[in-house]
Design a protein around this motif. Structure first.
Motif, PDB file in Angstrom:
ATOM      1  N   ARG A 201       0.848  -1.197   0.000  1.00 52.71           N
ATOM      2  CA  ARG A 201       0.000   0.000   0.000  1.00 52.71           C
ATOM      3  C   ARG A 201       0.883   1.247   0.000  1.00 52.71           C
ATOM      4  NH1 ARG A 201      -4.028  -2.754   3.136  1.00 52.71           N
ATOM      5  NH2 ARG A 201      -5.482  -3.497   1.555  1.00 52.71           N
TER       6      ARG A 201
ATOM      7  N   THR B 122     -15.670  -1.093  -4.558  1.00 52.17           N
ATOM      8  CA  THR B 122     -14.449  -0.382  -4.159  1.00 52.17           C
ATOM      9  C   THR B 122     -13.378  -1.376  -3.733  1.00 52.17           C
ATOM     10  OG1 THR B 122     -15.893   1.343  -3.340  1.00 52.17           O
ATOM     11  CG2 THR B 122     -13.582   1.485  -2.697  1.00 52.17           C
ATOM     12  N   GLU B 123     -13.837  -2.378  -2.995  1.00 56.79           N
ATOM     13  CA  GLU B 123     -12.899  -3.384  -2.513  1.00 56.79           C
ATOM     14  C   GLU B 123     -12.300  -4.182  -3.680  1.00 56.79           C
ATOM     15  OE1 GLU B 123     -13.225  -5.555   1.686  1.00 56.79           O
ATOM     16  OE2 GLU B 123     -14.630  -6.277   0.184  1.00 56.79           O
TER      17      GLU B 123
ATOM     18  N   ASP C 295      -9.589  -2.244  -5.146  1.00 57.20           N
ATOM     19  CA  ASP C 295      -8.391  -2.373  -4.312  1.00 57.20           C
ATOM     20  C   ASP C 295      -7.696  -3.700  -4.569  1.00 57.20           C
ATOM     21  OD1 ASP C 295      -8.810   0.049  -3.238  1.00 57.20           O
ATOM     22  OD2 ASP C 295      -9.605  -0.652  -1.323  1.00 57.20           O
ATOM     23  N   SER C 296      -8.512  -4.751  -4.656  1.00 62.33           N
ATOM     24  CA  SER C 296      -7.899  -6.065  -4.825  1.00 62.33           C
ATOM     25  C   SER C 296      -7.225  -6.161  -6.188  1.00 62.33           C
ATOM     26  CB  SER C 296      -8.921  -7.177  -4.579  1.00 62.33           C
ATOM     27  OG  SER C 296      -9.303  -7.800  -5.768  1.00 62.33           O
TER      28      SER C 296
ATOM     29  N   GLU D  28      -5.647  -3.683  -7.519  1.00 62.53           N
ATOM     30  CA  GLU D  28      -4.352  -3.010  -7.358  1.00 62.53           C
ATOM     31  C   GLU D  28      -3.357  -3.929  -6.687  1.00 62.53           C
ATOM     32  OE1 GLU D  28      -4.713   1.017  -5.792  1.00 62.53           O
ATOM     33  OE2 GLU D  28      -4.637   1.473  -7.937  1.00 62.53           O
ATOM     34  N   SER D  29      -3.814  -4.639  -5.644  1.00 67.54           N
ATOM     35  CA  SER D  29      -2.896  -5.544  -4.949  1.00 67.54           C
ATOM     36  C   SER D  29      -2.378  -6.594  -5.913  1.00 67.54           C
ATOM     37  CB  SER D  29      -3.604  -6.255  -3.802  1.00 67.54           C
ATOM     38  OG  SER D  29      -4.088  -5.318  -2.884  1.00 67.54           O
TER      39      SER D  29
ATOM     40  N   ARG E 203      -8.546  -1.591 -14.185  1.00 62.43           N
ATOM     41  CA  ARG E 203      -9.371  -0.751 -13.326  1.00 62.43           C
ATOM     42  C   ARG E 203     -10.498  -0.095 -14.122  1.00 62.43           C
ATOM     43  NH1 ARG E 203      -8.249   1.095  -8.077  1.00 62.43           N
ATOM     44  NH2 ARG E 203      -9.465   2.993  -7.962  1.00 62.43           N
TER      45      ARG E 203
END
Lengths: 394, 267
Positions: free
Chosen positions: A138, B143-144, B147-148, B150-151, B190
């Motif tokens: 992060r 949203t989650e 995020d996932s 991106e990870s 994304r």
């Protein structure tokens, strides 16, 4: 059991050669599922990490159901297809939802085992606790975001500076044609050192300046701004270009900068005989005069760089312009443009003269033609700034 | 655009009968045309099978990705029509998995004459719950998901782009596929995720005049049965088949049943 304890237990198990303890207490969560994802086996480490009960999982929950909803989408759209098509999925980042609703960031590896005839039998899943790694990632993402933001700001700043320093469109001079072009090197994220300026002193009395400040970036831009403002101010009351450049030289010498520059100044005056042009060059490539009936030739006398010498050698040369005469002012980005990325061949003065001969129809055709020619020579990717100003008597 | 350019841009693969009825397969969010590997070949005996990658996925031209154009599904639907036009496809059987079902719906609404039949595999006109409508996800879930993404895309690097793109022909699922399958530029992923999971095409369905087969997995975490039934009921001319299959990709997990259901609808 924390990770240290789990590791200790693992080594103890190694010593004991106890396969059962090795599986149950390995420092990694193990799950086995049917090809559909139903959990059929799970080790103690996974249960300890997640707080989930064995009997709540076996035959009751699928692996995907242990994930966050967002993770479940990723599971269905990426992980499951990869597993089915390739037989393995590696280093997939998921958040596992613990019994208390909190999330455990995990990295997941999985293999799909098939029978000899290819029928899927079992999926084996290894789950690694990635809490700290995820926090670090992060941080990386935030740093990347910040870097991208700064880069965007720097590019915007560079473009704004360039727009301020380069007149967007050359002014109209009654009785003369004027055209100019500026092309920054590369992709335009840096402020280049080339500039030009054209301004009026009085009726039928104009100054055209072109210059190159050594270096790039903000400091070069400061010197560019200083040079431009000084030339404008000093041109009032100093009819000779060499005196203007001399004044600029003094200003630069007393300015706290290591930067020097090359400037060329052209004073254009409308007289009873027609337009006259007086040029002085401070370390700058001499302008080229294109005249009907003869091949293009430089005019003026070379002078010293500005900002280096206390008493630079600067000389004025005057010429009476005829109809059809064109004066081309340019920066070394034109003549020193190289062919290809590693090219050793320069565009050079001869090519420039040839281009001038080909495009001498008007000031605009000259600027467009030269710019196109030199860009094409460098396959469209100039490594140095390019500035060209053309004054022509119609 | 010339057919050759279009073919390169969308990594189009043609097989089957030269003069057969065209069958155009569109993959969903996540992977690429390889998703049709177990299904498409069985139609080569009678159809002109056309596979392609959406811009940004698989072997498509990544440089053609335009965040503005692809911010909604309409941009992807335009692409489908562009492919039909460039390859001069008529009387098309369009098979769309997941989000490509709605992409096909939009294309068929805009140019109904092109399409003979539509097949929706695991369709959802809206993923986010809305009043009585149960899409299966809350806004936070999406949203989650982002995020996932991106990870997971930390594992993606620019160095892989040439591997993904410089893949003129992918006959087998070899090592190069392992490196590229289901992986794409994070920004593009994304954008596609947003266009997909924030879409709402419920009101469009009743304008689809083309006969449509709705294939629903019995256990699909992304498009649950209630959503499949919603699509069935909203379409003017629909056939509904509930497949005994787990997961959002019956084309991979239950290829036989998927093939059979599509075959009885199109043959």
């Amino acid at each position: 059991m924390n990770q240290a304890e789990a590791a200790e237990a693992f080594y103890a198990a190694l010593l004991e050669h106890d396969a059962e303890a090795l599986y149950e207490r390995a420092p990694v969560g193990y799950l086995s599922t049917t090809p559909d994802g139903m959990i059929v086996k799970v080790n103690a480490t996974f249960l300890t990490w997640t707080g989930l009960a064995r009997e709540a999982l076996i035959g009751r929950r699928t692996f995907a159901e242990l994930l966050t909803p967002g993770g479940r989408i990723y599971h269905e759209t990426h992980y499951a297809p990869m597993l089915q098509m390739q037989g393995t999925a590696r280093e997939i980042a998921f958040d596992i939802v613990r019994s208390d609703g909190s999330r455990m960031p995990a990295l997941v590896n999985a293999v799909l085992e098939r029978t000899d005839v290819g029928a899927p039998v079992v999926v084996r899943i290894a789950v690694f606790d990635a809490t700290e790694r995820r926090a670090y990632e992060r941080e990386l993402l935030r740093a990347k975001q910040r870097a991208e933001d700064s880069e965007a700001r720097a590019t915007l700043l560079a473009r704004t500076l360039q727009q301020v320093l380069i007149p967007p469109a050359p002014p109209d001079i009654p009785g003369l044609e004027l055209a100019a072009a500026y092309r920054p090197a590369g992709r335009g994220e840096e402020v280049g050192g080339d500039f030009y300026d054209v301004f009026e002193i009085g009726r039928g009395d104009w100054v055209a300046a072109i210059g190159d400040v050594c270096g790039k970036g903000v400091e070069a831009a400061v010197v560019t701004a200083l040079a431009r403002a000084t030339i404008r101010a000093a041109s009032v009351g100093r009819p000779n270009p060499r005196d203007v450049l001399g004044t600029l030289n003094q200003v630069l010498l007393h300015h706290h900068t290591e930067r020097f520059c090359t400037i060329e100044l052209l004073r254009l005056r409308e007289t009873e005989r027609g337009w006259t042009a007086t040029v002085a060059a401070g370390g700058h490539p001499l302008p080229i005069l294109a005249r009907d009936g003869s091949s293009p030739t430089t005019f003026g006398e070379p002078g010293d760089l500005l900002g280096v010498f206390v008493e630079p050698d600067l000389r004025d040369t005057e010429v009476l312009l005829r109809s059809g005469d064109a004066i081309v002012l340019y920066t070394d980005g034109v003549t020193e443009g190289r062919q290809g990325s590693q090219g050793s061949q320069f565009y050079g003065e001869q090519r420039l003269r040839d281009a001038i001969t080909s495009f001498r129809g008007s000031a605009t055709s000259l600027v467009d033609g030269i710019l196109h020619d030199v860009l094409e020579f460098q396959t469209g990717n100039p490594r140095d700034d390019i500035a060209v100003v053309v004054v022509r008597v119609p | 655009m010339a057919p050759v350019e279009v073919a390169e841009r969308y990594n189009i693969k043609l097989s089957g009968q030269l003069d057969g009825q065209p069958m155009l397969f569109a993959h969903g969010f996540g992977c690429d045309q390889n998703m049709w590997r177990y299904v498409a070949p069985s139609f080569e005996d009678r159809f002109r099978v056309v596979l392609f990658d959406h811009i940004g996925a698989g072997g498509s031209d990544l440089s053609a990705y335009d965040p503005q154009r692809y911010s909604t599904l309409a941009g992807y639907a335009e692409d489908v029509l562009e492919i039909c036009e460039a390859l001069d496809l008529h009387d098309v059987v369009f098979v769309g998995h997941s989000v490509s079902a709605m992409i096909g719906a939009l294309a068929a609404i805009e140019t109904p004459d092109r399409f003979a039949k539509l097949v929706f595999v695991g369709p959802s006109p809206r993923y986010i719950d809305d009043g009585d409508y149960v899409g299966g996800f809350g806004p936070d879930d999406i949203t989650e998901l982002l995020d996932s993404l991106e990870s997971n895309y930390l594992g993606w690097s620019g160095a892989m782009a040439p591997v993904i793109m410089g893949n003129p022909d992918r006959p087998e699922l070899g090592d190069e596929l392992t490196a590229s399958f289901c992986r794409t530029d994070p920004e593009i992923a994304r954008g596609f995720a947003r266009a997909t999971f924030l879409s709402d095409n419920r009101a469009d369905l009743r304008h689809v005049k083309t006969p449509t087969l709705v294939l629903q997995s019995s256990n699909d975490a992304i498009a649950p049965i209630a959503v499949g039934e919603f699509v069935r009921d909203a379409l003017p001319d629909s056939t509904y088949v509930l497949l005994d299959a787990t997961g959002h990709c019956p084309n991979l997990s239950a290829p036989e049943a998927t093939r059979a259901a599509i075959a009885s609808f199109v043959r």
